[in-house]
Write a protein that holds these residues in place. Structure first.
Motif, PDB file in Angstrom:
ATOM      1  N   ILE A  31      -2.563  -6.039 -10.904  1.00  0.00           N
ATOM      2  CA  ILE A  31      -1.128  -5.894 -11.127  1.00  0.00           C
ATOM      3  C   ILE A  31      -0.529  -7.198 -11.643  1.00  0.00           C
ATOM      4  CG2 ILE A  31       1.105  -5.487 -10.002  1.00  0.00           C
ATOM      5  CD1 ILE A  31      -0.492  -2.959 -10.396  1.00  0.00           C
ATOM      6  N   ASP A  32      -0.978  -8.329 -11.124  1.00  0.00           N
ATOM      7  CA  ASP A  32      -0.459  -9.625 -11.559  1.00  0.00           C
ATOM      8  C   ASP A  32      -0.849  -9.933 -13.003  1.00  0.00           C
ATOM      9  OD1 ASP A  32       0.969 -12.025 -11.021  1.00  0.00           O
ATOM     10  OD2 ASP A  32      -0.960 -13.073 -10.897  1.00  0.00           O
ATOM     11  N   SER A  33      -2.015  -9.477 -13.424  1.00  0.00           N
ATOM     12  CA  SER A  33      -2.476  -9.785 -14.777  1.00  0.00           C
ATOM     13  C   SER A  33      -1.820  -8.911 -15.847  1.00  0.00           C
ATOM     14  CB  SER A  33      -3.991  -9.633 -14.866  1.00  0.00           C
ATOM     15  OG  SER A  33      -4.340  -8.265 -14.767  1.00  0.00           O
ATOM     16  N   LEU A  37       4.932  -7.229 -14.846  1.00  0.00           N
ATOM     17  CA  LEU A  37       5.711  -5.992 -14.789  1.00  0.00           C
ATOM     18  C   LEU A  37       7.036  -6.208 -14.063  1.00  0.00           C
ATOM     19  CD1 LEU A  37       2.943  -3.449 -13.741  1.00  0.00           C
ATOM     20  CD2 LEU A  37       4.007  -3.649 -15.961  1.00  0.00           C
ATOM     21  N   PRO A  38       8.068  -5.491 -14.458  1.00  0.00           N
ATOM     22  CA  PRO A  38       9.326  -5.557 -13.690  1.00  0.00           C
ATOM     23  C   PRO A  38       9.133  -4.889 -12.331  1.00  0.00           C
ATOM     24  CG  PRO A  38       9.493  -3.984 -15.487  1.00  0.00           C
ATOM     25  CD  PRO A  38       8.176  -4.674 -15.642  1.00  0.00           C
ATOM     26  N   ILE A  39      10.006  -5.196 -11.390  1.00  0.00           N
ATOM     27  CA  ILE A  39       9.861  -4.710 -10.018  1.00  0.00           C
ATOM     28  C   ILE A  39       9.861  -3.190  -9.947  1.00  0.00           C
ATOM     29  CG2 ILE A  39      12.307  -4.801  -9.437  1.00  0.00           C
ATOM     30  CD1 ILE A  39       9.529  -5.830  -7.060  1.00  0.00           C
ATOM     31  N   TRP A  40      10.640  -2.536 -10.808  1.00  0.00           N
ATOM     32  CA  TRP A  40      10.695  -1.081 -10.782  1.00  0.00           C
ATOM     33  C   TRP A  40       9.379  -0.459 -11.218  1.00  0.00           C
ATOM     34  CZ3 TRP A  40       9.728   1.267 -15.360  1.00  0.00           C
ATOM     35  CH2 TRP A  40       9.950   0.537 -16.524  1.00  0.00           C
ATOM     36  N   ALA A  41       8.535  -1.196 -11.921  1.00  0.00           N
ATOM     37  CA  ALA A  41       7.222  -0.691 -12.325  1.00  0.00           C
ATOM     38  C   ALA A  41       6.129  -1.140 -11.351  1.00  0.00           C
ATOM     39  CB  ALA A  41       6.899  -1.160 -13.733  1.00  0.00           C
ATOM     40  N   GLU A  42       6.338  -2.272 -10.693  1.00  0.00           N
ATOM     41  CA  GLU A  42       5.333  -2.765  -9.749  1.00  0.00           C
ATOM     42  C   GLU A  42       5.235  -1.893  -8.507  1.00  0.00           C
ATOM     43  OE1 GLU A  42       5.235  -6.824  -8.488  1.00  0.00           O
ATOM     44  OE2 GLU A  42       5.482  -7.555 -10.535  1.00  0.00           O
ATOM     45  N   VAL A  43       6.370  -1.473  -7.988  1.00  0.00           N
ATOM     46  CA  VAL A  43       6.376  -0.694  -6.749  1.00  0.00           C
ATOM     47  C   VAL A  43       5.572   0.601  -6.900  1.00  0.00           C
ATOM     48  CG1 VAL A  43       7.834   0.536  -5.112  1.00  0.00           C
ATOM     49  CG2 VAL A  43       8.490  -1.735  -5.892  1.00  0.00           C
ATOM     50  N   PRO A  44       5.822   1.429  -7.925  1.00  0.00           N
ATOM     51  CA  PRO A  44       4.983   2.632  -8.070  1.00  0.00           C
ATOM     52  C   PRO A  44       3.506   2.313  -8.326  1.00  0.00           C
ATOM     53  CG  PRO A  44       6.928   2.802  -9.458  1.00  0.00           C
ATOM     54  CD  PRO A  44       6.902   1.418  -8.904  1.00  0.00           C
ATOM     55  N   ALA A  45       3.240   1.206  -9.010  1.00  0.00           N
ATOM     56  CA  ALA A  45       1.849   0.825  -9.271  1.00  0.00           C
ATOM     57  C   ALA A  45       1.139   0.480  -7.962  1.00  0.00           C
ATOM     58  CB  ALA A  45       1.791  -0.358 -10.232  1.00  0.00           C
ATOM     59  N   TYR A  46       1.819  -0.267  -7.080  1.00  0.00           N
ATOM     60  CA  TYR A  46       1.225  -0.599  -5.780  1.00  0.00           C
ATOM     61  C   TYR A  46       1.059   0.647  -4.910  1.00  0.00           C
ATOM     62  CZ  TYR A  46       1.294  -5.663  -6.295  1.00  0.00           C
ATOM     63  OH  TYR A  46       1.040  -6.946  -6.688  1.00  0.00           O
ATOM     64  N   ILE A  47       2.013   1.552  -4.974  1.00  0.00           N
ATOM     65  CA  ILE A  47       1.902   2.801  -4.203  1.00  0.00           C
ATOM     66  C   ILE A  47       0.725   3.615  -4.708  1.00  0.00           C
ATOM     67  CG2 ILE A  47       3.030   5.014  -3.739  1.00  0.00           C
ATOM     68  CD1 ILE A  47       5.690   3.437  -3.633  1.00  0.00           C
ATOM     69  N   LEU A  48       0.583   3.722  -6.022  1.00  0.00           N
ATOM     70  CA  LEU A  48      -0.538   4.465  -6.610  1.00  0.00           C
ATOM     71  C   LEU A  48      -1.875   3.830  -6.232  1.00  0.00           C
ATOM     72  CD1 LEU A  48      -1.302   6.784  -8.573  1.00  0.00           C
ATOM     73  CD2 LEU A  48      -1.302   5.054 -10.373  1.00  0.00           C
ATOM     74  N   LEU A  49      -1.968   2.519  -6.330  1.00  0.00           N
ATOM     75  CA  LEU A  49      -3.208   1.830  -5.950  1.00  0.00           C
ATOM     76  C   LEU A  49      -3.444   1.906  -4.444  1.00  0.00           C
ATOM     77  CD1 LEU A  49      -3.050  -1.316  -8.241  1.00  0.00           C
ATOM     78  CD2 LEU A  49      -4.699   0.551  -8.361  1.00  0.00           C
ATOM     79  N   GLY A  50      -2.371   1.928  -3.673  1.00  0.00           N
ATOM     80  CA  GLY A  50      -2.501   2.014  -2.222  1.00  0.00           C
ATOM     81  C   GLY A  50      -3.084   3.331  -1.762  1.00  0.00           C
ATOM     82  N   PHE A  51      -2.735   4.401  -2.440  1.00  0.00           N
ATOM     83  CA  PHE A  51      -3.286   5.708  -2.087  1.00  0.00           C
ATOM     84  C   PHE A  51      -4.551   6.031  -2.883  1.00  0.00           C
ATOM     85  CE2 PHE A  51       1.056   6.436  -0.548  1.00  0.00           C
ATOM     86  CZ  PHE A  51       0.751   6.905   0.718  1.00  0.00           C
ATOM     87  N   GLY A  52      -4.759   5.346  -3.992  1.00  0.00           N
ATOM     88  CA  GLY A  52      -5.896   5.633  -4.868  1.00  0.00           C
ATOM     89  C   GLY A  52      -7.253   5.323  -4.263  1.00  0.00           C
ATOM     90  N   TRP A  53      -7.314   4.348  -3.367  1.00  0.00           N
ATOM     91  CA  TRP A  53      -8.612   3.988  -2.783  1.00  0.00           C
ATOM     92  C   TRP A  53      -9.109   5.062  -1.827  1.00  0.00           C
ATOM     93  CZ3 TRP A  53      -9.815   3.387   2.354  1.00  0.00           C
ATOM     94  CH2 TRP A  53      -8.753   3.355   3.232  1.00  0.00           C
ATOM     95  N   ILE A  54      -8.215   5.892  -1.340  1.00  0.00           N
ATOM     96  CA  ILE A  54      -8.585   6.910  -0.355  1.00  0.00           C
ATOM     97  C   ILE A  54      -9.443   8.015  -0.971  1.00  0.00           C
ATOM     98  CG2 ILE A  54      -7.657   8.659   1.208  1.00  0.00           C
ATOM     99  CD1 ILE A  54      -5.136   6.909   1.413  1.00  0.00           C
TER     100      ILE A  54
END
Length: 78
Positions: A31-33, A37-54
């Motif tokens: 995400i950092d690389s 990204l603006p904050i409004w795009a980072e939050v959904p990206a972290y949520i997607l990655l947070g559930f994606g590992w499952i």
């Protein structure tokens, strides 16, 4: 071949203690690389990655917190 309860429990522990920290470092670095990204795009990206590992490990974690279904319980002993 299905994993036994003991094997699933061991794999779940290994995934949580070793794999999860590695995944967090990789996800944050990814995400950092991506061009700051603006904050409004980072939050959904972290949520997607947070559930994606499952998803790949869903079968490993199913029923791990429950008692061993293959264990024999002696209820006849007093």
């Amino acid at each position: 071949m299905a994993l036994s309860y003991k094997a699933r429990k061991r794999w779940a522990l290994l995934i949580l203690l070793v794999g999860m920290p590695i995944y967090v470092v990789v996800a944050v670095s990814l995400i950092d690389s991506i061009a700051r990204l603006p904050i409004w795009a980072e939050v959904p990206a972290y949520i997607l990655l947070g559930f994606g590992w499952i998803l790949p490990f869903k079968r490993v974690f199913l029923g791990v917190g429950q008692p061993d279904p293959e264990a024999t319980h002696d209820t006849d002993r007093t």
